[in-house]
Motif scaffolding. Sequence first.
Motif, PDB file in Angstrom:
ATOM      1  N   GLN A  75       0.814  -1.217   0.000  1.00  0.00           N
ATOM      2  CA  GLN A  75       0.000   0.000   0.000  1.00  0.00           C
ATOM      3  C   GLN A  75       0.850   1.270   0.000  1.00  0.00           C
ATOM      4  O   GLN A  75       0.314   2.366  -0.164  1.00  0.00           O
ATOM      5  N   ASP A  76       2.152   1.108   0.191  1.00  0.00           N
ATOM      6  CA  ASP A  76       3.081   2.236   0.302  1.00  0.00           C
ATOM      7  C   ASP A  76       2.623   3.199   1.400  1.00  0.00           C
ATOM      8  O   ASP A  76       2.565   4.415   1.219  1.00  0.00           O
ATOM      9  N   THR A  77       2.262   2.625   2.560  1.00  0.00           N
ATOM     10  CA  THR A  77       1.821   3.426   3.696  1.00  0.00           C
ATOM     11  C   THR A  77       2.824   3.289   4.832  1.00  0.00           C
ATOM     12  O   THR A  77       3.415   2.222   5.041  1.00  0.00           O
ATOM     13  N   THR A  78       2.988   4.358   5.569  1.00  0.00           N
ATOM     14  CA  THR A  78       3.886   4.386   6.714  1.00  0.00           C
ATOM     15  C   THR A  78       3.113   4.849   7.940  1.00  0.00           C
ATOM     16  O   THR A  78       2.436   5.872   7.887  1.00  0.00           O
ATOM     17  N   PHE A  79       3.208   4.081   9.017  1.00  0.00           N
ATOM     18  CA  PHE A  79       2.551   4.424  10.283  1.00  0.00           C
ATOM     19  C   PHE A  79       3.637   4.632  11.321  1.00  0.00           C
ATOM     20  O   PHE A  79       4.493   3.773  11.527  1.00  0.00           O
ATOM     21  N   LEU A  80       3.613   5.799  11.977  1.00  0.00           N
ATOM     22  CA  LEU A  80       4.601   6.134  12.989  1.00  0.00           C
ATOM     23  C   LEU A  80       3.895   6.464  14.293  1.00  0.00           C
ATOM     24  O   LEU A  80       2.872   7.157  14.287  1.00  0.00           O
ATOM     25  N   GLN A  81       4.453   6.007  15.401  1.00  0.00           N
ATOM     26  CA  GLN A  81       3.841   6.252  16.707  1.00  0.00           C
ATOM     27  C   GLN A  81       4.925   6.486  17.744  1.00  0.00           C
ATOM     28  O   GLN A  81       5.944   5.802  17.766  1.00  0.00           O
ATOM     29  N   GLY A  82       4.674   7.482  18.616  1.00  0.00           N
ATOM     30  CA  GLY A  82       5.598   7.771  19.698  1.00  0.00           C
ATOM     31  C   GLY A  82       6.729   8.664  19.259  1.00  0.00           C
ATOM     32  O   GLY A  82       7.650   8.209  18.586  1.00  0.00           O
ATOM     33  N   ASN A  83       6.645   9.956  19.607  1.00  0.00           N
ATOM     34  CA  ASN A  83       7.656  10.932  19.180  1.00  0.00           C
ATOM     35  C   ASN A  83       7.911  10.825  17.685  1.00  0.00           C
ATOM     36  O   ASN A  83       9.053  10.779  17.229  1.00  0.00           O
ATOM     37  N   ASP A  91      -4.790  15.392   1.765  1.00  0.00           N
ATOM     38  CA  ASP A  91      -5.044  14.506   0.634  1.00  0.00           C
ATOM     39  C   ASP A  91      -4.508  15.164  -0.632  1.00  0.00           C
ATOM     40  O   ASP A  91      -4.984  16.226  -1.039  1.00  0.00           O
ATOM     41  N   ASP A  92      -3.508  14.520  -1.255  1.00  0.00           N
ATOM     42  CA  ASP A  92      -2.920  15.072  -2.478  1.00  0.00           C
ATOM     43  C   ASP A  92      -3.921  15.123  -3.629  1.00  0.00           C
ATOM     44  O   ASP A  92      -3.841  15.984  -4.501  1.00  0.00           O
ATOM     45  N   ALA A  93      -4.856  14.172  -3.657  1.00  0.00           N
ATOM     46  CA  ALA A  93      -5.814  14.109  -4.758  1.00  0.00           C
ATOM     47  C   ALA A  93      -6.658  15.376  -4.831  1.00  0.00           C
ATOM     48  O   ALA A  93      -6.917  15.917  -5.914  1.00  0.00           O
ATOM     49  N   THR A  94      -7.089  15.863  -3.689  1.00  0.00           N
ATOM     50  CA  THR A  94      -7.879  17.094  -3.653  1.00  0.00           C
ATOM     51  C   THR A  94      -6.998  18.313  -3.429  1.00  0.00           C
ATOM     52  O   THR A  94      -7.429  19.447  -3.665  1.00  0.00           O
ATOM     53  N   GLY A  95      -5.780  18.068  -2.963  1.00  0.00           N
ATOM     54  CA  GLY A  95      -4.895  19.184  -2.657  1.00  0.00           C
ATOM     55  C   GLY A  95      -5.290  19.920  -1.392  1.00  0.00           C
ATOM     56  O   GLY A  95      -4.833  21.035  -1.153  1.00  0.00           O
ATOM     57  N   LEU A  96      -6.157  19.295  -0.570  1.00  0.00           N
ATOM     58  CA  LEU A  96      -6.687  19.964   0.619  1.00  0.00           C
ATOM     59  C   LEU A  96      -6.368  19.165   1.877  1.00  0.00           C
ATOM     60  O   LEU A  96      -6.264  17.941   1.846  1.00  0.00           O
ATOM     61  N   GLY A  97      -6.240  19.889   2.977  1.00  0.00           N
ATOM     62  CA  GLY A  97      -6.024  19.276   4.267  1.00  0.00           C
ATOM     63  C   GLY A  97      -6.843  19.974   5.326  1.00  0.00           C
ATOM     64  O   GLY A  97      -7.400  21.055   5.107  1.00  0.00           O
ATOM     65  N   VAL A  98      -6.926  19.340   6.502  1.00  0.00           N
ATOM     66  CA  VAL A  98      -7.682  19.893   7.624  1.00  0.00           C
ATOM     67  C   VAL A  98      -6.831  19.773   8.883  1.00  0.00           C
ATOM     68  O   VAL A  98      -6.264  18.714   9.163  1.00  0.00           O
ATOM     69  N   ALA A  99      -6.734  20.850   9.633  1.00  0.00           N
ATOM     70  CA  ALA A  99      -6.086  20.858  10.943  1.00  0.00           C
ATOM     71  C   ALA A  99      -7.122  21.282  11.969  1.00  0.00           C
ATOM     72  O   ALA A  99      -7.850  22.256  11.759  1.00  0.00           O
ATOM     73  N   VAL A 116       1.280  10.486  16.601  1.00  0.00           N
ATOM     74  CA  VAL A 116       0.952   9.438  15.633  1.00  0.00           C
ATOM     75  C   VAL A 116       0.877  10.064  14.246  1.00  0.00           C
ATOM     76  O   VAL A 116       0.231  11.091  14.059  1.00  0.00           O
ATOM     77  N   ILE A 117       1.544   9.441  13.273  1.00  0.00           N
ATOM     78  CA  ILE A 117       1.496   9.894  11.882  1.00  0.00           C
ATOM     79  C   ILE A 117       1.205   8.694  11.004  1.00  0.00           C
ATOM     80  O   ILE A 117       1.866   7.660  11.101  1.00  0.00           O
ATOM     81  N   SER A 118       0.204   8.831  10.151  1.00  0.00           N
ATOM     82  CA  SER A 118      -0.118   7.793   9.170  1.00  0.00           C
ATOM     83  C   SER A 118      -0.007   8.422   7.788  1.00  0.00           C
ATOM     84  O   SER A 118      -0.733   9.363   7.473  1.00  0.00           O
ATOM     85  N   TYR A 119       0.918   7.880   6.963  1.00  0.00           N
ATOM     86  CA  TYR A 119       1.192   8.502   5.677  1.00  0.00           C
ATOM     87  C   TYR A 119       1.059   7.465   4.569  1.00  0.00           C
ATOM     88  O   TYR A 119       1.662   6.395   4.625  1.00  0.00           O
ATOM     89  N   ASN A 120       0.219   7.771   3.580  1.00  0.00           N
ATOM     90  CA  ASN A 120       0.049   6.908   2.406  1.00  0.00           C
ATOM     91  C   ASN A 120       0.678   7.609   1.216  1.00  0.00           C
ATOM     92  O   ASN A 120       0.103   8.540   0.653  1.00  0.00           O
ATOM     93  N   ARG A 121       1.859   7.160   0.858  1.00  0.00           N
ATOM     94  CA  ARG A 121       2.561   7.829  -0.241  1.00  0.00           C
ATOM     95  C   ARG A 121       1.891   7.536  -1.579  1.00  0.00           C
ATOM     96  O   ARG A 121       1.929   8.341  -2.500  1.00  0.00           O
ATOM     97  N   LYS A 122       1.271   6.359  -1.686  1.00  0.00           N
ATOM     98  CA  LYS A 122       0.603   5.973  -2.926  1.00  0.00           C
ATOM     99  C   LYS A 122      -0.558   6.909  -3.233  1.00  0.00           C
ATOM    100  O   LYS A 122      -0.752   7.341  -4.372  1.00  0.00           O
ATOM    101  N   LYS A 123      -1.338   7.234  -2.209  1.00  0.00           N
ATOM    102  CA  LYS A 123      -2.490   8.123  -2.380  1.00  0.00           C
ATOM    103  C   LYS A 123      -2.148   9.578  -2.088  1.00  0.00           C
ATOM    104  O   LYS A 123      -2.946  10.470  -2.393  1.00  0.00           O
ATOM    105  N   GLY A 124      -0.985   9.793  -1.474  1.00  0.00           N
ATOM    106  CA  GLY A 124      -0.603  11.162  -1.140  1.00  0.00           C
ATOM    107  C   GLY A 124      -1.407  11.729   0.005  1.00  0.00           C
ATOM    108  O   GLY A 124      -1.753  12.912   0.005  1.00  0.00           O
TER     109      GLY A 124
END
Length: 648
Positions: A282-290, A337-345, A304-312
Motif C-alpha cells: 500500500q506504500d503506507t507508513t505508520f509512525l507512533q511515539g515521538n 489529501d494530495d488528490a484534492t490538494g486539501l487538508g484539515v487541521a 501518531v502519523i499515518s502517511y500513504n505515499r501511494k495516495k498522497g
Amino acid sequence: MYRQLWLLGLMWMLTGIAQIQAQTPGASREGSRVKILYSDKSVYETRGETTINRLKGKVELKQDSVYMYCDSAIVENETQVYAYGNVVIQQGDSLKIFADEAQYDGESKIANLLGRVILINGNRKLYTRRLDYRTDTRVAYYTNNATMVSDSLSLKSKVGYYYVATKQAQFRENVTAVGPRFSLKADSLNYNTESKVVDFLGPTVISNDSSKVYCEDGFYDTFNNRAEFSGNAQYVKKDQQAEADTITYDDNLKIYSLRGNARVEDSTRLAIGNLIRYDELQDTTFLQGNARYREKEQDINSEVISYNRKKGTFKTLGRTYVSDPPNLMEADQMGFDDATGLGVATGNVMWRDTAADLSINAMRADYGKKNGYLKASGGSKGRPELITIVEGDSLFLSADTLLAVKADSLPGKGKDSLSLGKNDSLAVVQKDTMQSDTSRILHAFHNARIYKKDFQAVCDSMVYSTRDSLFTLYGNPIVWSDTSQFTADTIYLTLKNKKLDKIIMRSNSFIVVISDGTYFNQIKARNVVSHFVESNLKRMDAFGNAEVIYYAKDDSGAYVGVNKTECSEMVIRFGAQNAVEKITFITDPKSVLSPMGTTNHRTLRLKGFRWEVDSRPCKREDIFVVLSPQSRIAPANRIKINSDEEKQ
C-alpha cells in the motif's frame, strides 16, 4: 572313583573359566558389544587379552538400534570397530550416515567418520570430510567445515552440531546460508530443520537482490518468510537505510515493523518514531511515539502519523507540528489529501507564514498546499485571530472566518482605479501584481475587527495584501487613528515601510476628529484621501460635494468660532494632536463662521454623523467581541461631551 574325581575337576575348571570371563571387561559389558551379523569372510585371532575379528565383503554389524555396513572391518574385543569402504551407519528409519572410513567405540557410542561423509535425516543432508556421531544421544558434530542442505536452504560453517531427535542444528564460526530469496553470513546461529526457523546468536548479515539486514539477535522463519531482527538491527535497501531496537518483516504481507528508536531514511524521506510500520504493497507508513516524518521540505512531528505515499495522504493524532517553508502549523491533529490538494487541521491551530510575516490562531484550518490556501475558523475565544507586524508593533485581526491564499495563485493582474477626483495623483491605487513571490492575500469575513495601538478598525469584510501592504475594508467600515474616526462605503488602508501611509475612502466618506476631547471637527465628501507621516495625520484631500465643520483657533490656541463650509473639493492640513491648521477650498466655497457662545455644539452635526466610540476595539481582547451592525450605530443622544461644552 577315578571317573567321579575327573568330572568334579572338570566342573571346577569350567566354573573358574566362567568366573574369569565374568571378570573380563569386554564380556561384562554386554551393552557395549557390537554384534557381527554377516560378512563374506571372517578371520578371528587373539593377542593376549585382545580379540580381533577381521571381516571382508558385505559386512553387517549391529549395536542396539544402530546398524553398520561396510566393505571391510576390524572388530576388537567386540567393542571397537574400524570400518573401511562404503561405510553406512543407520539408526532408525530416518537416519543414514555415509563415509569412506569410520571408527566406532561401542563403549562411548561415538562414531568418527572420515572421507566423503554424508548424513541424511529425512530431507536434510549434511556434507563434510569428518563427522563425529554419538549413537546414544543421536548428536552429530564437526569441527572442520560442513554444509547442510535442507529443502532449498544451504548452510555452511566451520563448527556445527546436529540433533537428530529434535531436528535442531547449531552452526558456529564463519556461518553462511543461501536460500532462494536471501543469503546470510553470521558468527553463530541455530536452525530448526522442522520449523525452518533460523535463530541468530551473534553478528549476522542477511542479503537479497536489493537489500541487506544486519543484526546480532533474532530469527528468520524461512518457511513463512517472517523475520525479527534485534541487537543493533539495521536495514539497507538502495538509498534507504533503517535502524531500530527490533525490526520485523512479513514477506507475505510485505510489512516492515521497527520498534524502539526506529529510524528510516532515504534521499527524500526521513521517518523517526518509537514504532514505524511500513506496508510495501500500500506504500503506507505508520509512525507512533515521538513520531517525525520528513519528505523534501515538509517536516511533520506528532504523536501518531499515518502517511500513504501511494495516495498522497497523511493523518496525525496528538499535538502536531508541520514545517513546510515558508509555512509552519501546529494543531491537535491534521490530515491531508494530495488528490484534492486539501487538508484539515483541528484543535488549537497555530499557522504562520514566515515569508509574509503572518500568524493565525484558530480552532480549525482547511488548507491547500499548492496555492497556499488557508481557511481558519473558531478559536480559543470563539473566533480565529491573525497577527502581523506593522511599524514594529503587532497588529491583531479577528473575524468569523479568515482566508489566506498566495497572491500568485489568484487570477488577474493590473491596477484598481479609484476615481476620487479630477487630476488627483492618488486616483490609482496599485492592486496586487500577482507576481510569483511569497506574497499573501488575506480575506476576513464577517465582523472583522482590527486592533493596533495607534489605529483600529471594524467592518463586515476585509482584504489584505502583504505585497502592497493594502487593507481593503467593506461593509460599514470604521477606522480610528488617535482622535480621528473614518467611515465610508469602502476604506483602503495603505502601509509604507510597515507604517500607516494613507487612508483612502470611497463613497459617503465621513471623518470625525475630536478636538480637546470636546468638539467634533467633521469632514464629509464623496471620496477622501488622508495622508499620514510617521502614522500622524497630516493632510486630507476631499473630493465631491465636500463639507467641513471645524473649530477655528487663534494663535494662542483659543477657540474663535465654528466654521462650516461647502465646496466641491478641499484640502485640509493638520498639526499636532490632529488639530486643523489650514483648509484650502477649491471651486466656489460657501462658508459660515459662528461664534462659540451662540452655537449649539451638541446639534452641530453634518448629515450622516456617527461617533462610534462603543464599537472601537480599545485592547486586543476587544477584537473577539462581535457587535451587530445596529448596535454599532450610536444615536446622537449617546454622544458624550464634557461640562464645558454644555455651558457653551
